[in-house]
Design a protein around this motif. Structure first.
Motif, short mmCIF file in Angstrom:
data_model
loop_
_atom_site.label_atom_id
_atom_site.label_comp_id
_atom_site.label_asym_id
_atom_site.label_seq_id
_atom_site.Cartn_x
_atom_site.Cartn_y
_atom_site.Cartn_z
N THR A 154 0.83 -1.20 0.00
CA THR A 154 0.00 0.00 0.00
C THR A 154 0.86 1.26 0.00
N LEU A 155 1.87 1.26 0.84
CA LEU A 155 2.80 2.40 0.91
C LEU A 155 3.43 2.68 -0.43
N PHE A 156 3.95 1.63 -1.08
CA PHE A 156 4.67 1.82 -2.34
C PHE A 156 3.74 2.31 -3.44
N LYS A 157 2.52 1.78 -3.48
CA LYS A 157 1.55 2.23 -4.49
C LYS A 157 1.15 3.69 -4.26
N TRP A 158 0.91 4.04 -3.02
CA TRP A 158 0.54 5.41 -2.69
C TRP A 158 1.71 6.36 -2.97
N ALA A 159 2.92 5.91 -2.68
CA ALA A 159 4.10 6.74 -2.96
C ALA A 159 4.26 6.99 -4.45
N GLU A 160 3.97 5.99 -5.27
CA GLU A 160 4.03 6.17 -6.73
C GLU A 160 3.05 7.24 -7.18
N LEU A 174 1.82 9.73 -5.32
CA LEU A 174 2.31 11.03 -4.83
C LEU A 174 3.45 11.55 -5.68
N ASP A 175 4.32 10.65 -6.10
CA ASP A 175 5.44 11.03 -6.95
C ASP A 175 4.94 11.56 -8.29
N SER A 176 3.97 10.88 -8.87
CA SER A 176 3.43 11.30 -10.17
C SER A 176 2.71 12.64 -10.07
N LEU A 177 2.20 12.96 -8.88
CA LEU A 177 1.50 14.23 -8.66
C LEU A 177 2.44 15.32 -8.15
N ALA A 178 3.73 14.98 -8.06
CA ALA A 178 4.75 15.91 -7.56
C ALA A 178 4.46 16.38 -6.13
N ARG A 179 3.82 15.52 -5.36
CA ARG A 179 3.57 15.83 -3.95
C ARG A 179 4.72 15.25 -3.11
#
Length: 278
Positions: free
Chosen positions: A65-71, A73-78
């Protein structure tokens, strides 16, 4: 009766906690099925804070879950939100090599190579057989460890000259030593082998600092040489070292002398860290 009431209230709170944990787990699973990773992550945070005894059983799902959510956030530049999530995860799982390695990968892609190396190094320390972390650490080390380190380390004549100079200084009474920009720690080890009673070494690069720690430990000197992840300008007495030293050694005198503030560092060291002439 008061004791009975207290037990009743405690039992009620415990039942409420278990119910909330159960519902949050169900909600997290539902969110994962819907690929709503941000909400699923929030549910898992709640579960792990309410029921730390479940850390082992939900670990792999939490990581996913963490890794998917991090991906996302990364794509959204957050970026700040991404780092906050990893900090929360590492508070829950401080010795998880997979999370450390993943954090390092994000940092590396964003250009924070020195910081990334620290996380890769920690992951390898936690699990020396973790192939991905080892590959990542060697890859980032190739970016950060200058090639001239290897040339100098294999220059026997040069190293012998340094060793003799340090031995002469220590034998003449300079028994407390500061190594500025220690790199691999070779001059600090020379000083200790020469008989210096106190040896301190500072290194700004996180990667080289971690490397020096490994090298010093491999030579069984980790208790005899104090390594500082600091610029020499930031060393304070007695915060970092108890008193002024009697000898400063450094290998920072090269082309960087004029472009990286080394002159100011050396002047500062001589003025504030050396014993004044009698």
């Amino acid at each position: 009766m008061p004791n009975s009431n207290a037990k009743f209230h405690r039992g009620g709170r415990e039942a409420g906690r278990r119910e909330l944990v159960s519902r949050s787990l169900q909600s997290a699973q539902h969110c994962l099925e819907e690929q709503d990773f941000g909400t699923a992550y929030a549910h898992y945070l709640l579960v792990l804070n309410l029921a730390p005894e479940l850390k082992t059983s939900v670990k792999e799902t939490f990581q996913f879950t963490l890794f998917k959510w991090a991906e996302e956030l990364d794509s959204l530049a957050r970026i700040q939100d991404l780092f906050n999530c990893y900090e929360q995860a590492l508070e829950l799982y401080p010795n998880d090599e997979v999370i450390c390695n993943s954090m390092g990968e994000h940092l590396f892609r964003m250009g924070f190579r020195d910081e990334a190396a620290g996380y890769f190094h920690k992951a390898v320390k936690l699990n020396p057989d973790f192939a991905d972390a080892k590959e990542n650490f060697y890859r980032v080390a190739n970016w950060l460890v200058e090639r001239w380190h290897f040339i100098m380390l294999n220059d026997a004549k040069r190293n012998l000259t340094y060793l003799k100079a340090i031995e002469n200084a220590v034998s003449s009474g300079c028994t407390s030593v500061l190594d500025i920009g220690t790199g691999t720690g070779i001059l600090s080890m020379f000083a200790k082998k020469a008989g210096a009673s106190c040896v301190y070494a500072c290194e700004l690069s996180k990667t080289m600092y971690e490397l020096a720690r490994d090298v010093v430990a491999a030579n069984n000197m980790e208790r005899e040489i104090k390594l500082l992840h600091l610029k020499s300008l930031d060393i304070e007495i007695p915060k970092h070292i108890p008193k002024r030293v009697s000898l400063v050694v450094t290998e920072t005198v090269d082309a960087g002398l004029f472009g990286e503030g080394i002159v100011e560092s050396l002047i500062h060291a001589w003025e504030h860290l050396l014993l004044q002439p009698k």
